[in-house]
Design an enzyme around this catalytic site. Structure first.
Site, mmCIF file in Angstrom:
data_model
loop_
_atom_site.group_PDB
_atom_site.id
_atom_site.type_symbol
_atom_site.label_atom_id
_atom_site.label_comp_id
_atom_site.label_asym_id
_atom_site.label_seq_id
_atom_site.Cartn_x
_atom_site.Cartn_y
_atom_site.Cartn_z
ATOM 1 C CE1 TYR A 1 -16.616 -13.344 -47.780
ATOM 2 C CE2 TYR A 1 -18.075 -14.959 -46.760
ATOM 3 C CZ TYR A 1 -17.866 -13.915 -47.648
ATOM 4 O OH TYR A 1 -18.912 -13.453 -48.414
ATOM 5 C CB SER A 2 -10.527 -19.833 -45.386
ATOM 6 O OG SER A 2 -11.546 -20.410 -44.609
ATOM 7 C CG ASN A 3 -9.533 -15.626 -48.623
ATOM 8 O OD1 ASN A 3 -8.879 -16.360 -49.334
ATOM 9 N ND2 ASN A 3 -10.856 -15.564 -48.671
ATOM 10 C CG HIS B 1 -14.434 -11.182 -49.512
ATOM 11 N ND1 HIS B 1 -13.310 -11.850 -49.062
ATOM 12 C CD2 HIS B 1 -14.754 -11.744 -50.699
ATOM 13 C CE1 HIS B 1 -12.969 -12.767 -49.941
ATOM 14 N NE2 HIS B 1 -13.831 -12.729 -50.949
ATOM 15 C CG HIS C 1 8.718 -2.791 -40.423
ATOM 16 N ND1 HIS C 1 8.903 -1.608 -39.765
ATOM 17 C CD2 HIS C 1 7.734 -3.436 -39.746
ATOM 18 C CE1 HIS C 1 8.071 -1.539 -38.737
ATOM 19 N NE2 HIS C 1 7.348 -2.649 -38.711
ATOM 20 C CG ASP D 1 -11.004 -19.216 -50.023
ATOM 21 O OD1 ASP D 1 -10.856 -18.891 -51.219
ATOM 22 O OD2 ASP D 1 -11.777 -18.623 -49.252
#
Length: 131
Positions: free
Chosen positions: A120-122, A98, A20, A28
């Site tokens: 920004y594909s994170n 970011h 948890h 990316d």
């Protein structure tokens, strides 16, 4: 052989060890990963596998209670944000700069590198509980 969709042994191990509030990041191909953080590199070519393919697969195995995204995704990659929200409509989102997200990778059990080549594909996934 495993019956579930997740057949990558490193990803299966990391997810199985999570508790948890533990965190896992998927990103990316260009995301810098801090020294000492396990990097599971799945990238084989431009877009292969895609960020969304990997995220969808991970969500088959991992209970997620919150996600963290870069603030910049709203303006620089709104289509990806739309895809993430469609896949996880009930999951709370925390947006952060970011630069802060890159620092927060230090708190993740691992970083999964995809072949994604869009900005920004994170994402950072915060583990929930199944009970």
């Amino acid at each position: 052989m495993k019956k579930t969709k997740m057949i990558n042994s490193d990803m299966s191990r990391v997810i199985a060890q999570m508790g948890h509030f533990d965190k896992l990041s998927i990103g990316d191909a260009g995301m810098p990963v801090p020294m000492g953080i396990e990097k599971i590199d799945l990238a084989v070519d431009n877009g292969i596998p895609s960020f969304m393919q990997v995220l969808t697969n991970v969500l088959e195995e991992l209970e997620v209670q919150r996600i963290y995204l870069a603030e910049e995704i709203k303006t620089e990659n709104p289509k990806m944000l739309e895809n993430i929200k469609a896949l996880m409509p009930e999951t709370p989102i925390t947006f952060m700069p970011h630069s802060d997200m890159k620092q927060d990778l230090n708190n993740c059990h691992a970083f999964v590198r995809t072949g994604e080549m869009t900005p920004y594909s994170n994402i950072i996934l915060e583990s929930g509980v199944v009970f």
